[in-house]
Design an enzyme around this catalytic site. Structure first.
Site, PDB file in Angstrom:
ATOM      1  N   GLY A  12       0.759  -0.882   0.308  1.00  0.00           N
ATOM      2  CA  GLY A  12       0.604  -0.125   0.257  1.00  0.00           C
ATOM      3  C   GLY A  12       0.843   1.070  -0.220  1.00  0.00           C
ATOM      4  O   GLY A  12       0.831   2.197   0.648  1.00  0.00           O
ATOM      5  N   SER A  14       2.182   3.365  -2.431  1.00  0.00           N
ATOM      6  CA  SER A  14       1.174   4.347  -3.440  1.00  0.00           C
ATOM      7  C   SER A  14       0.602   5.955  -3.023  1.00  0.00           C
ATOM      8  O   SER A  14       0.169   7.102  -3.548  1.00  0.00           O
ATOM      9  CB  SER A  14       0.297   4.145  -4.775  1.00  0.00           C
ATOM     10  OG  SER A  14      -0.673   4.009  -4.210  1.00  0.00           O
ATOM     11  N   GLY A  16      -0.296   7.550   1.527  1.00  0.00           N
ATOM     12  CA  GLY A  16      -0.825   8.050   2.734  1.00  0.00           C
ATOM     13  C   GLY A  16       0.580   7.693   3.340  1.00  0.00           C
ATOM     14  O   GLY A  16       1.709   7.814   2.659  1.00  0.00           O
ATOM     15  N   ASP A  62      -2.161  -6.476  -5.080  1.00  0.00           N
ATOM     16  CA  ASP A  62      -2.474  -6.475  -4.431  1.00  0.00           C
ATOM     17  C   ASP A  62      -2.142  -7.650  -3.000  1.00  0.00           C
ATOM     18  O   ASP A  62      -2.432  -8.951  -3.677  1.00  0.00           O
ATOM     19  CB  ASP A  62      -3.825  -7.312  -5.265  1.00  0.00           C
ATOM     20  CG  ASP A  62      -5.534  -6.956  -4.326  1.00  0.00           C
ATOM     21  OD1 ASP A  62      -5.422  -7.600  -2.858  1.00  0.00           O
ATOM     22  OD2 ASP A  62      -6.454  -6.507  -4.946  1.00  0.00           O
ATOM     23  N   SER A 140      -1.056  -0.997  12.582  1.00  0.00           N
ATOM     24  CA  SER A 140      -1.892  -2.005  13.882  1.00  0.00           C
ATOM     25  C   SER A 140      -2.739  -0.916  13.989  1.00  0.00           C
ATOM     26  O   SER A 140      -3.000   0.054  13.060  1.00  0.00           O
ATOM     27  CB  SER A 140      -1.735  -2.250  14.938  1.00  0.00           C
ATOM     28  OG  SER A 140      -3.303  -3.186  15.543  1.00  0.00           O
ATOM     29  N   TYR A 154     -13.761  -3.645  11.421  1.00  0.00           N
ATOM     30  CA  TYR A 154     -11.836  -2.697  11.308  1.00  0.00           C
ATOM     31  C   TYR A 154     -11.099  -2.790  12.396  1.00  0.00           C
ATOM     32  O   TYR A 154     -10.370  -3.457  12.187  1.00  0.00           O
ATOM     33  CB  TYR A 154     -12.547  -1.277  11.683  1.00  0.00           C
ATOM     34  CG  TYR A 154     -11.000  -0.858  11.789  1.00  0.00           C
ATOM     35  CD1 TYR A 154     -10.230  -0.800  10.580  1.00  0.00           C
ATOM     36  CD2 TYR A 154     -10.527  -0.145  12.592  1.00  0.00           C
ATOM     37  CE1 TYR A 154      -8.996  -0.562  10.243  1.00  0.00           C
ATOM     38  CE2 TYR A 154      -8.753   0.587  12.443  1.00  0.00           C
ATOM     39  CZ  TYR A 154      -8.154   0.065  10.946  1.00  0.00           C
ATOM     40  OH  TYR A 154      -7.193   1.298  11.301  1.00  0.00           O
ATOM     41  N   ALA A 156     -11.898  -5.068  15.078  1.00  0.00           N
ATOM     42  CA  ALA A 156     -11.424  -7.148  14.811  1.00  0.00           C
ATOM     43  C   ALA A 156     -10.624  -7.927  14.011  1.00  0.00           C
ATOM     44  O   ALA A 156      -9.966  -8.251  14.167  1.00  0.00           O
ATOM     45  CB  ALA A 156     -13.290  -7.924  14.559  1.00  0.00           C
ATOM     46  N   SER A 157     -10.648  -6.851  12.670  1.00  0.00           N
ATOM     47  CA  SER A 157      -9.327  -6.838  11.811  1.00  0.00           C
ATOM     48  C   SER A 157      -7.921  -6.970  12.723  1.00  0.00           C
ATOM     49  O   SER A 157      -7.435  -7.810  12.575  1.00  0.00           O
ATOM     50  CB  SER A 157      -9.545  -6.565  10.335  1.00  0.00           C
ATOM     51  OG  SER A 157      -8.958  -4.683  10.082  1.00  0.00           O
ATOM     52  N   LYS A 158      -7.804  -5.810  12.946  1.00  0.00           N
ATOM     53  CA  LYS A 158      -7.123  -5.224  14.072  1.00  0.00           C
ATOM     54  C   LYS A 158      -6.716  -5.962  15.030  1.00  0.00           C
ATOM     55  O   LYS A 158      -5.737  -6.475  15.353  1.00  0.00           O
ATOM     56  CB  LYS A 158      -6.601  -3.854  14.315  1.00  0.00           C
ATOM     57  CG  LYS A 158      -6.731  -3.006  12.637  1.00  0.00           C
ATOM     58  CD  LYS A 158      -5.659  -2.620  12.043  1.00  0.00           C
ATOM     59  CE  LYS A 158      -5.685  -1.837  10.663  1.00  0.00           C
ATOM     60  NZ  LYS A 158      -4.330  -1.864  10.007  1.00  0.00           N
TER      61      LYS A 158
HETATM   62  N1  LIG Z   1      -5.173   7.016   9.110  1.00  0.00           N
HETATM   63  C1  LIG Z   1      -4.862   6.813   9.769  1.00  0.00           C
HETATM   64  O1  LIG Z   1      -6.324   7.251  10.895  1.00  0.00           O
HETATM   65  C2  LIG Z   1      -4.497   5.688  10.667  1.00  0.00           C
HETATM   66  C3  LIG Z   1      -5.116   5.322  11.982  1.00  0.00           C
HETATM   67  C4  LIG Z   1      -4.529   3.790  12.304  1.00  0.00           C
HETATM   68  C5  LIG Z   1      -3.837   3.083  11.241  1.00  0.00           C
HETATM   69  N2  LIG Z   1      -4.158   3.220   9.784  1.00  0.00           N
HETATM   70  C6  LIG Z   1      -3.290   2.015   9.413  1.00  0.00           C
HETATM   71  O2  LIG Z   1      -2.585   2.497   8.815  1.00  0.00           O
HETATM   72  C7  LIG Z   1      -2.616   1.629   7.088  1.00  0.00           C
HETATM   73  C8  LIG Z   1      -2.529   2.832   6.106  1.00  0.00           C
HETATM   74  O3  LIG Z   1      -3.494   3.645   6.330  1.00  0.00           O
HETATM   75  P1  LIG Z   1      -3.066   4.798   5.272  1.00  0.00           P
HETATM   76  O4  LIG Z   1      -3.729   6.090   7.294  1.00  0.00           O
HETATM   77  O5  LIG Z   1      -2.619   5.605   4.863  1.00  0.00           O
HETATM   78  O6  LIG Z   1      -4.858   5.282   4.688  1.00  0.00           O
HETATM   79  P2  LIG Z   1      -4.909   4.819   3.066  1.00  0.00           P
HETATM   80  O7  LIG Z   1      -4.116   6.448   2.516  1.00  0.00           O
HETATM   81  O8  LIG Z   1      -6.887   4.899   2.720  1.00  0.00           O
HETATM   82  O9  LIG Z   1      -3.617   3.609   2.340  1.00  0.00           O
HETATM   83  C9  LIG Z   1      -4.296   2.907   2.055  1.00  0.00           C
HETATM   84  C10 LIG Z   1      -3.550   1.641   1.556  1.00  0.00           C
HETATM   85  O10 LIG Z   1      -4.136   0.710   1.439  1.00  0.00           O
HETATM   86  C11 LIG Z   1      -3.948  -0.052  -0.146  1.00  0.00           C
HETATM   87  N3  LIG Z   1      -4.500  -1.406   0.080  1.00  0.00           N
HETATM   88  C12 LIG Z   1      -6.321  -0.580   0.247  1.00  0.00           C
HETATM   89  N4  LIG Z   1      -6.007  -2.580   0.484  1.00  0.00           N
HETATM   90  C13 LIG Z   1      -5.308  -2.837  -0.807  1.00  0.00           C
HETATM   91  C14 LIG Z   1      -5.307  -4.268  -1.581  1.00  0.00           C
HETATM   92  N5  LIG Z   1      -6.371  -5.269  -1.714  1.00  0.00           N
HETATM   93  N6  LIG Z   1      -3.879  -4.595  -1.942  1.00  0.00           N
HETATM   94  C15 LIG Z   1      -2.868  -3.697  -1.759  1.00  0.00           C
HETATM   95  N7  LIG Z   1      -3.177  -2.487  -1.308  1.00  0.00           N
HETATM   96  C16 LIG Z   1      -4.561  -2.330  -0.367  1.00  0.00           C
HETATM   97  C17 LIG Z   1      -4.367   1.302  -0.479  1.00  0.00           C
HETATM   98  O11 LIG Z   1      -4.539   1.333  -1.909  1.00  0.00           O
HETATM   99  P3  LIG Z   1      -5.704   2.066  -3.159  1.00  0.00           P
HETATM  100  O12 LIG Z   1      -5.384   3.513  -2.466  1.00  0.00           O
HETATM  101  O13 LIG Z   1      -4.897   1.225  -3.794  1.00  0.00           O
HETATM  102  O14 LIG Z   1      -7.299   1.563  -2.168  1.00  0.00           O
HETATM  103  C18 LIG Z   1      -3.620   2.108  -0.395  1.00  0.00           C
HETATM  104  O15 LIG Z   1      -2.663   2.301  -0.544  1.00  0.00           O
HETATM  105  C19 LIG Z   1      -3.155   0.607   6.737  1.00  0.00           C
HETATM  106  O16 LIG Z   1      -3.105  -0.341   7.841  1.00  0.00           O
HETATM  107  C20 LIG Z   1      -4.353   1.797   7.827  1.00  0.00           C
HETATM  108  O17 LIG Z   1      -4.985   0.494   8.979  1.00  0.00           O
HETATM  109  C21 LIG Z   1      -4.173   4.723  10.038  1.00  0.00           C
END
Ligand SMILES: NC(=O)c1ccc[n+]([C@@H]2O[C@H](COP(=O)([O-])OP(=O)(O)OC[C@H]3O[C@@H](n4cnc5c(N)ncnc54)[C@H](OP(=O)(O)O)[C@@H]3O)[C@@H](O)[C@H]2O)c1
Length: 309
Positions: A12, A14, A16, A62, A140, A154, A156-158
């Site tokens: 993931g 590309s 965030g 993916d 996580s 969500y 549950a998964s974490k």
């Molecule tokens: N943002 C927050 O406040 C927060 C807080 C706690 C934890 N987190 C965790 O931090 C991690 C990154 O989240 P983020 O905030 O950066 O969110 P994000 O910007 O939505 O990034 C999520 C990334 O995961 C990718 N992804 C989703 N499904 C996928 C798949 N089947 N195969 C490969 N890549 C996939 C997305 O790709 P696409 O763009 O192609 O969908 C995207 O690049 C996640 O595990 C999230 O649970 C985030």
């Protein structure tokens, strides 16, 4: 680990947090295999990231596709110097109350956030064991230590990711492999905009007569505000990931934001029954949810009070 920096795989990557981790690792001299879903690969060029063999490889992945996972780990092991650091960052966040999660929604959420990272770890481990070194970092969440209404599946998964990683920490420590859960709380990012409402949740959100309508509107506004106000950024969380990789004996759990540390302490210090009631009372607009007087009953033994002998 001595010698040249280990090759890191980021899922993931590309957007965030994954993008911030990738940039930070590159800036610090780590060779990186940055991956994204096939449909998101164009974003790398838009972000100025181009293939630079020996330094940066861009690969479609993916995480839910077994063939993708196997092919990529095989390539890294045999052609790119071996997989030293696996960073399972890719994640999705389904928003729904328990009544609005179908079996299919549940499986889809668990597949991305739990089953796929564990499968990648399983593929990475034989090479790491052979080299007697490795780092497996699972991104996580505070949602992996505490559950919030409307985020049941969500969490549950974490929670599942946390449980399996904890077991793995014990299992592979003898080979010098570190397993860590980096736990961000709210991050000032677009992550929440990518939240997926299940079909039933989306219907409830647009229908003020739905019994759960207030749950969604209040929680949505509340979480959105917290994400905008927090100081934590993808870059600050990425620094925690780098710190974890560099640590000679990385901890299993690495709170990555202030709120993650705060909630971690609250969970440890407060009796569980008090903790749940406190959080319930703090929920936004909870007085307007369901029948106004409703409070969840404590389960036996949950009050945290010591019974007189
Ligand atoms: N943002 C927050 O406040 C927060 C807080 C706690 C934890 N987190 C965790 O931090 C991690 C990154 O989240 P983020 O905030 O950066 O969110 P994000 O910007 O939505 O990034 C999520 C990334 O995961 C990718 N992804 C989703 N499904 C996928 C798949 N089947 N195969 C490969 N890549 C996939 C997305 O790709 P696409 O763009 O192609 O969908 C995207 O690049 C996640 O595990 C999230 O649970 C985030």
């Amino acid at each position: 680990m001595t010698g040249s920096p280990p090759t890191c795989l980021v899922t993931g990557a590309s957007t965030g947090l994954g993008l911030a981790i990738t940039r930070l690792l590159l800036d610090n001299g780590y060779p990186v295999v940055a991956t994204a879903r096939p449909r998101s690969m164009d974003r790398f060029a838009e972000q100025g990231l181009v293939e630079d063999p020996g330094r940066l490889w861009l690969r479609p992945l993916d995480v839910t596709e077994l063939v993708h996972r196997e092919r990529l780990v095989d390539e890294i092991e045999h052609e790119l110097g071996g997989l030293g650091v696996l960073i399972n960052n890719a994640g999705v966040s389904y928003r729904a109350v328990v009544e609005h999660v179908s079996p299919q929604d549940r499986i889809a959420q668990m597949n991305v956030n739990f089953q796929s990272p564990m499968s990648l770890a399983r593929l990475a481990l034989p090479g790491m064991r052979a080299r007697c070194w490795g780092r497996i970092i699972h991104v996580s969440s505070v949602g992996g230590m505490m559950a919030m209404p409307t985020m049941c599946v969500y969490s549950a998964s974490k929670f599942a990711l946390e449980g399996a990683s904890e077991a793995l920490w014990y299992e592979v420590r003898p080979w010098g492999i570190g397993v860590s859960l980096v736990q961000p709380g709210f991050i000032n990012s677009d992550g929440y905009q990518n939240t997926f409402d299940t079909p039933q949740a989306a219907r409830a959100l647009s229908d003020p007569r739905d019994p759960y309508h207030a749950h969604y509107t209040h929680m949505g506004g509340f979480i959105g505000q917290l994400m905008k106000r927090t100081w934590a950024t993808p870059e600050s969380v990425a620094r925690k990931v780098l710190w974890t990789i560099r640590h000679p004996d990385p901890p299993l759990r690495v709170p990555a934001t202030f709120d993650a540390s705060l909630f971690g302490w609250m969970r440890r210090l407060l009796p569980r029954g008090v903790y749940h009631r406190l959080l319930y009372a703090m929920l936004p607009g909870v007085g307007a949810w369901g029948p106004a007087s409703e409070m969840p009953a404590l389960e036996e033994g949950e009050s945290g009070e010591v019974k007189a002998g």
